[in-house]
Design a protein around this motif. Structure first.
Motif, PDB file in Angstrom:
ATOM      1  N   LYS A   3      39.686  30.010  50.804  1.00 53.72           N
ATOM      2  CA  LYS A   3      39.284  30.247  49.404  1.00 53.72           C
ATOM      3  C   LYS A   3      40.822  31.051  48.847  1.00 53.72           C
ATOM      4  O   LYS A   3      41.504  31.413  49.704  1.00 53.72           O
ATOM      5  CB  LYS A   3      38.544  31.714  49.291  1.00 53.72           C
ATOM      6  N   PRO A   4      41.008  30.716  47.611  1.00 53.20           N
ATOM      7  CA  PRO A   4      42.435  31.109  47.074  1.00 53.20           C
ATOM      8  C   PRO A   4      42.322  32.766  47.008  1.00 53.20           C
ATOM      9  O   PRO A   4      41.333  33.222  46.866  1.00 53.20           O
ATOM     10  CB  PRO A   4      42.551  30.519  45.644  1.00 53.20           C
ATOM     11  N   LYS A   5      43.812  33.337  47.351  1.00 50.22           N
ATOM     12  CA  LYS A   5      43.788  34.741  47.271  1.00 50.22           C
ATOM     13  C   LYS A   5      43.728  35.090  45.859  1.00 50.22           C
ATOM     14  O   LYS A   5      44.252  34.537  44.913  1.00 50.22           O
ATOM     15  CB  LYS A   5      45.120  34.989  47.835  1.00 50.22           C
ATOM     16  N   GLN A   6      42.959  36.228  45.831  1.00 50.90           N
ATOM     17  CA  GLN A   6      42.688  36.924  44.239  1.00 50.90           C
ATOM     18  C   GLN A   6      43.876  37.872  44.022  1.00 50.90           C
ATOM     19  O   GLN A   6      44.367  38.617  44.856  1.00 50.90           O
ATOM     20  CB  GLN A   6      41.725  37.753  44.303  1.00 50.90           C
ATOM     21  N   GLY A   7      44.341  37.758  42.852  1.00 50.50           N
ATOM     22  CA  GLY A   7      45.303  38.726  42.325  1.00 50.50           C
ATOM     23  C   GLY A   7      44.843  39.937  41.813  1.00 50.50           C
ATOM     24  O   GLY A   7      43.361  40.037  42.238  1.00 50.50           O
ATOM     25  N   PHE A   8      45.483  40.828  41.199  1.00 54.38           N
ATOM     26  CA  PHE A   8      44.983  42.103  40.684  1.00 54.38           C
ATOM     27  C   PHE A   8      43.809  42.019  39.675  1.00 54.38           C
ATOM     28  O   PHE A   8      42.951  42.584  39.551  1.00 54.38           O
ATOM     29  CB  PHE A   8      46.044  42.870  40.032  1.00 54.38           C
ATOM     30  N   ALA A   9      43.974  40.939  38.735  1.00 51.74           N
ATOM     31  CA  ALA A   9      42.907  40.600  37.769  1.00 51.74           C
ATOM     32  C   ALA A   9      41.750  40.177  38.274  1.00 51.74           C
ATOM     33  O   ALA A   9      40.556  40.636  37.735  1.00 51.74           O
ATOM     34  CB  ALA A   9      43.490  39.618  36.704  1.00 51.74           C
ATOM     35  N   VAL A 128      31.566  40.388  46.773  1.00 57.96           N
ATOM     36  CA  VAL A 128      32.905  40.730  47.098  1.00 57.96           C
ATOM     37  C   VAL A 128      33.172  39.540  48.455  1.00 57.96           C
ATOM     38  O   VAL A 128      34.390  38.918  48.539  1.00 57.96           O
ATOM     39  CB  VAL A 128      33.119  42.009  47.810  1.00 57.96           C
ATOM     40  N   GLY A 129      32.029  39.472  49.161  1.00 53.33           N
ATOM     41  CA  GLY A 129      32.346  38.542  50.318  1.00 53.33           C
ATOM     42  C   GLY A 129      32.508  36.997  49.824  1.00 53.33           C
ATOM     43  O   GLY A 129      33.245  36.155  50.500  1.00 53.33           O
ATOM     44  N   ASP A 130      31.715  36.790  48.655  1.00 55.15           N
ATOM     45  CA  ASP A 130      31.619  35.227  48.270  1.00 55.15           C
ATOM     46  C   ASP A 130      33.162  34.921  47.727  1.00 55.15           C
ATOM     47  O   ASP A 130      33.504  34.007  47.906  1.00 55.15           O
ATOM     48  CB  ASP A 130      30.740  35.304  47.210  1.00 55.15           C
ATOM     49  N   MET A 131      33.560  35.838  46.882  1.00 49.20           N
ATOM     50  CA  MET A 131      34.738  35.689  46.039  1.00 49.20           C
ATOM     51  C   MET A 131      36.039  35.711  46.770  1.00 49.20           C
ATOM     52  O   MET A 131      37.184  35.120  46.487  1.00 49.20           O
ATOM     53  CB  MET A 131      34.769  36.310  44.706  1.00 49.20           C
ATOM     54  N   LEU A 132      36.283  36.455  47.888  1.00 52.57           N
ATOM     55  CA  LEU A 132      37.372  36.875  48.502  1.00 52.57           C
ATOM     56  C   LEU A 132      37.347  36.189  49.985  1.00 52.57           C
ATOM     57  O   LEU A 132      36.421  36.208  50.550  1.00 52.57           O
ATOM     58  CB  LEU A 132      37.597  38.474  48.823  1.00 52.57           C
ATOM     59  N   ARG A 133      38.717  36.249  50.460  1.00 51.97           N
ATOM     60  CA  ARG A 133      38.880  35.683  51.739  1.00 51.97           C
ATOM     61  C   ARG A 133      38.696  36.961  52.612  1.00 51.97           C
ATOM     62  O   ARG A 133      38.799  37.988  52.056  1.00 51.97           O
ATOM     63  CB  ARG A 133      40.426  35.206  52.055  1.00 51.97           C
ATOM     64  N   TRP A 197      31.215  42.404  31.287  1.00 50.61           N
ATOM     65  CA  TRP A 197      32.604  41.778  31.701  1.00 50.61           C
ATOM     66  C   TRP A 197      32.689  40.965  32.826  1.00 50.61           C
ATOM     67  O   TRP A 197      33.343  40.079  32.949  1.00 50.61           O
ATOM     68  CB  TRP A 197      33.177  43.118  31.577  1.00 50.61           C
ATOM     69  N   THR A 198      32.071  41.526  34.034  1.00 55.17           N
ATOM     70  CA  THR A 198      32.309  40.744  35.187  1.00 55.17           C
ATOM     71  C   THR A 198      31.469  39.326  35.094  1.00 55.17           C
ATOM     72  O   THR A 198      32.038  38.342  35.522  1.00 55.17           O
ATOM     73  CB  THR A 198      31.533  41.416  36.269  1.00 55.17           C
ATOM     74  N   VAL A 199      30.320  39.243  34.451  1.00 54.39           N
ATOM     75  CA  VAL A 199      29.643  37.978  34.391  1.00 54.39           C
ATOM     76  C   VAL A 199      30.285  36.980  33.377  1.00 54.39           C
ATOM     77  O   VAL A 199      30.509  35.807  33.970  1.00 54.39           O
ATOM     78  CB  VAL A 199      28.273  38.071  33.420  1.00 54.39           C
ATOM     79  N   VAL A 200      31.185  37.333  32.260  1.00 53.74           N
ATOM     80  CA  VAL A 200      31.906  36.472  31.517  1.00 53.74           C
ATOM     81  C   VAL A 200      33.272  36.109  32.157  1.00 53.74           C
ATOM     82  O   VAL A 200      33.510  34.987  31.892  1.00 53.74           O
ATOM     83  CB  VAL A 200      32.138  37.252  30.205  1.00 53.74           C
ATOM     84  N   THR A 201      33.982  37.243  32.896  1.00 55.09           N
ATOM     85  CA  THR A 201      35.132  36.933  33.315  1.00 55.09           C
ATOM     86  C   THR A 201      35.378  36.232  34.620  1.00 55.09           C
ATOM     87  O   THR A 201      36.355  35.922  35.001  1.00 55.09           O
ATOM     88  CB  THR A 201      35.980  38.140  33.348  1.00 55.09           C
ATOM     89  N   THR A 202      34.351  35.968  35.578  1.00 49.65           N
ATOM     90  CA  THR A 202      34.115  35.388  36.768  1.00 49.65           C
ATOM     91  C   THR A 202      33.506  33.995  36.962  1.00 49.65           C
ATOM     92  O   THR A 202      32.543  33.872  36.084  1.00 49.65           O
ATOM     93  CB  THR A 202      33.683  36.428  37.689  1.00 49.65           C
ATOM     94  N   ASP A 203      33.935  33.097  37.637  1.00 50.78           N
ATOM     95  CA  ASP A 203      33.611  31.918  37.891  1.00 50.78           C
ATOM     96  C   ASP A 203      33.096  31.793  39.520  1.00 50.78           C
ATOM     97  O   ASP A 203      33.930  31.914  40.198  1.00 50.78           O
ATOM     98  CB  ASP A 203      34.237  30.759  37.767  1.00 50.78           C
ATOM     99  N   GLU A 204      31.894  31.802  39.918  1.00 47.67           N
ATOM    100  CA  GLU A 204      31.636  31.510  41.102  1.00 47.67           C
ATOM    101  C   GLU A 204      31.682  30.320  41.809  1.00 47.67           C
ATOM    102  O   GLU A 204      31.680  29.425  41.047  1.00 47.67           O
ATOM    103  CB  GLU A 204      29.852  32.116  41.251  1.00 47.67           C
ATOM    104  N   TYR A 205      31.815  30.444  43.099  1.00 42.51           N
ATOM    105  CA  TYR A 205      32.249  29.012  43.837  1.00 42.51           C
ATOM    106  C   TYR A 205      30.640  28.293  43.953  1.00 42.51           C
ATOM    107  O   TYR A 205      29.920  28.990  44.345  1.00 42.51           O
ATOM    108  CB  TYR A 205      32.816  29.355  45.172  1.00 42.51           C
ATOM    109  N   SER A 206      30.659  27.156  43.464  1.00 40.89           N
ATOM    110  CA  SER A 206      29.640  26.261  43.602  1.00 40.89           C
ATOM    111  C   SER A 206      29.118  26.280  45.212  1.00 40.89           C
ATOM    112  O   SER A 206      29.824  26.499  46.103  1.00 40.89           O
ATOM    113  CB  SER A 206      29.796  24.993  43.217  1.00 40.89           C
ATOM    114  N   PRO A 207      27.712  25.696  45.491  1.00 40.50           N
ATOM    115  CA  PRO A 207      27.275  25.640  46.792  1.00 40.50           C
ATOM    116  C   PRO A 207      28.076  24.919  47.698  1.00 40.50           C
ATOM    117  O   PRO A 207      28.493  24.916  48.931  1.00 40.50           O
ATOM    118  CB  PRO A 207      26.037  24.901  46.444  1.00 40.50           C
ATOM    119  N   GLU A 208      28.779  23.600  47.007  1.00 37.63           N
ATOM    120  CA  GLU A 208      29.761  22.735  47.899  1.00 37.63           C
ATOM    121  C   GLU A 208      30.905  23.308  48.162  1.00 37.63           C
ATOM    122  O   GLU A 208      31.443  23.146  49.186  1.00 37.63           O
ATOM    123  CB  GLU A 208      29.724  21.596  46.800  1.00 37.63           C
TER     124      GLU A 208
END
Length: 501
Positions: A3-9, A128-133, A197-208
């Motif tokens: 997964k790509p590393k997430q910045g502060f935003a 958090v576990g889904d989106m972060l390394r 805000w979280t719903v609009v500003t985040t894109d979840e990773y697809s199952p693939e």
């Protein structure tokens, strides 16, 4: 692939919704006893009315965790549908709650509010576990804890801010003050907007994409369930029957019956799950949840015991702080008096203090301690701070001195919200993160349910009208949590000074 590393935003957006969710929880925790007593309920019956909160969490969190692991709604994603649905329902409940005409209606709205908050909250832990390394899990849960603390500060201070603006803080007997009413309304708006805000500003990773990040097959827990016998199920049922007999023999409060019924219910549910698994039907929700519960990793089981004692103490605090402060620091037990309502506002400020301390400690003190002691020993320090904070209620009589108590409790609260999840997150299989987080949270709600059903009977039998002694139970529970934490090994890669494998 990693997964790509997430910045502060990215870290901000992932957890900002928790800011609003915690506003809702803070308003509930600081004001529900006040609302119940304002509507005329006796103090000994408060734990029974609070039973809604842990019961809804017990039922909702594993189900939502299981469902969110298997959900994908196009652009809305995997976890975000639950964030949004829960936020809408919780906002409606916050608007309706202060209009409760009677105790029964307020109790019903507490059920709805807590269920809705849990629908939103549970997937956030897995999110958090889904989106972060894995190397960002600690900072991810620290940021989430900071938002929890900040949201709780805002929610706790709402009634006091309303009073400062000239809103009436006293109401006729049987009515809820306008300060509480307006606070709940503003809280509903803030909750919805922050989750949105979280719903609009985040894109979840697809199952693939998730499959490419971690090629891990789902553990066949439900298949292993088919090899189980019914002995454990019978033990659950027997424990529930014993609770029912004890309640009848000692004439305990009727809420204890619910505890016995839940034990029996789980025993029966596990028998059904085993029977289904033996017939080859191992893909159903019941068998999956029961199988995952019985097949929890050892580290998770040991942390679960720590959570059990920790959250027993927290729930005691949330139920009893308002009546304790009113009686022992403001000299009143009359819920309709100005002194009681002033005590209620001061409790809101105290709760804001411990949450503010938690927000700061999560980003400063705890990481500093964890680098030197390791995550497990840092949590032991946090639990010790909580025990000191609760015990100090017995010796501090000036209301302003309770700020010292809340500083210790704030460090404890930060540790509870961050350390167990940081220890656990990297050891769980990605494909089952939602259900395991939901099951882990069962050990948050079960002790709350136990407190809600049993504490009223203990108060009535041992210290009727003396709620301060519940703080002794809370401090003792944290001592047991510290002992249990000694059995939790430092996780691999946790390089505290005294870490070990």
């Amino acid at each position: 692939m990693e997964k790509p590393k997430q910045g502060f935003a990215g870290l901000w957006n992932i957890s900002f919704g928790f800011f609003g969710i915690q506003i809702g929880f803070a308003l509930q925790n600081a004001n529900m006893s006040r609302i119940f007593q304002s509507l005329g309920e006796d103090i000994e019956r408060l734990p029974g009315l609070w039973v809604a909160a842990p019961l809804t969490g017990l039922l909702v969190q594993p189900i939502i965790g299981h469902m969110s692991d298997r959900t994908w709604l196009g652009r809305l994603g995997r976890r975000r549908p639950y964030f949004l649905a829960g936020a809408i329902l919780a906002a409606i409940a916050l608007f309706v709650m202060p209009e409760s005409p009677a105790i029964w209606f307020a109790a019903m709205m507490l059920w709805i509010l807590d269920a809705s908050l849990n629908i939103s909250m549970e997937p956030f832990r897995a999110f958090v576990g889904d989106m972060l390394r894995k190397d960002q899990h600690s900072v991810g849960y620290a940021v989430q804890t900071a938002f929890i603390g900040a949201g709780a500060v805002v929610g706790s201070l709402f009634p006091t801010l309303m009073e400062a603006m000239g809103v009436a803080n006293v109401a006729p007997p049987g009515q809820i003050p306008d300060t509480v009413r307006y606070a709940f309304w503003f809280g509903g708006i803030a909750l919805f907007l922050s989750v949105l805000w979280t719903v609009v500003t985040t894109d979840e990773y697809s199952p693939e994409q998730m499959a490419s990040f971690e090629r891990a097959s789902e553990a066949p827990a439900s298949r292993a369930l088919a090899s189980h016998n019914y002995g454990a199920s019978m033990l659950w049922i027997g424990a529930g029957m014993l609770v029912l007999l004890v309640q009848h023999h000692f004439a305990l409060l009727r809420e204890v019956l619910l505890l016995g019924a839940l034990l029996i219910g789980y025993g029966l549910a596990s028998m059904v799950a085993i029977a289904l698994a033996r017939r080859g039907n191992d893909k159903n929700m019941l068998s999956s949840i029961v199988g995952d519960f019985s097949g929890m990793p050892l580290l998770m089981k040991r942390l679960a015991l720590v959570q059990f004692f920790s959250w027993s103490a927290l729930f005691i605090m949330w139920i009893n702080t308002t009546p304790i402060v009113a009686q022992y620091h403001f000299g009143t037990t009359d819920a309709a008096s100005a002194a009681y309502q002033k005590a209620g506002n001061w409790v809101g400020e105290l709760f804001a203090i411990y949450n503010g301390v938690a927000a700061i400690a999560a980003l400063t003190l705890l990481p500093w301690l964890a680098r030197r002691l390791g995550q497990a020993r840092t949590h032991i320090v946090g639990l010790a701070c909580g025990a000191v904070g609760y015990a100090s209620f017995f010796v501090l009589r000036d209301p302003s001195h309770l700020i010292v108590s809340e500083i210790f409790i704030g460090i404890f609260w930060a540790s509870v919200l961050a350390m167990p999840y940081a220890i656990l997150a990297s050891s769980l299989p990605q494909a089952k993160l939602g259900i395991y987080m939901g099951l882990f949270n069962v050990f948050i709600v079960v002790p709350q349910l136990l407190v809600a059903t049993v504490m009223g009977s203990i108060m009535t039998a041992l210290f009727p009208g003396e709620p301060i002694y519940t703080m002794a139970f809370a401090a003792f529970a944290l001592l047991l949590a510290m002992i249990a934490m000694l059995r939790v090994d430092q996780p691999a890669g946790d390089h505290g000074k005294n870490s070990h494998g």
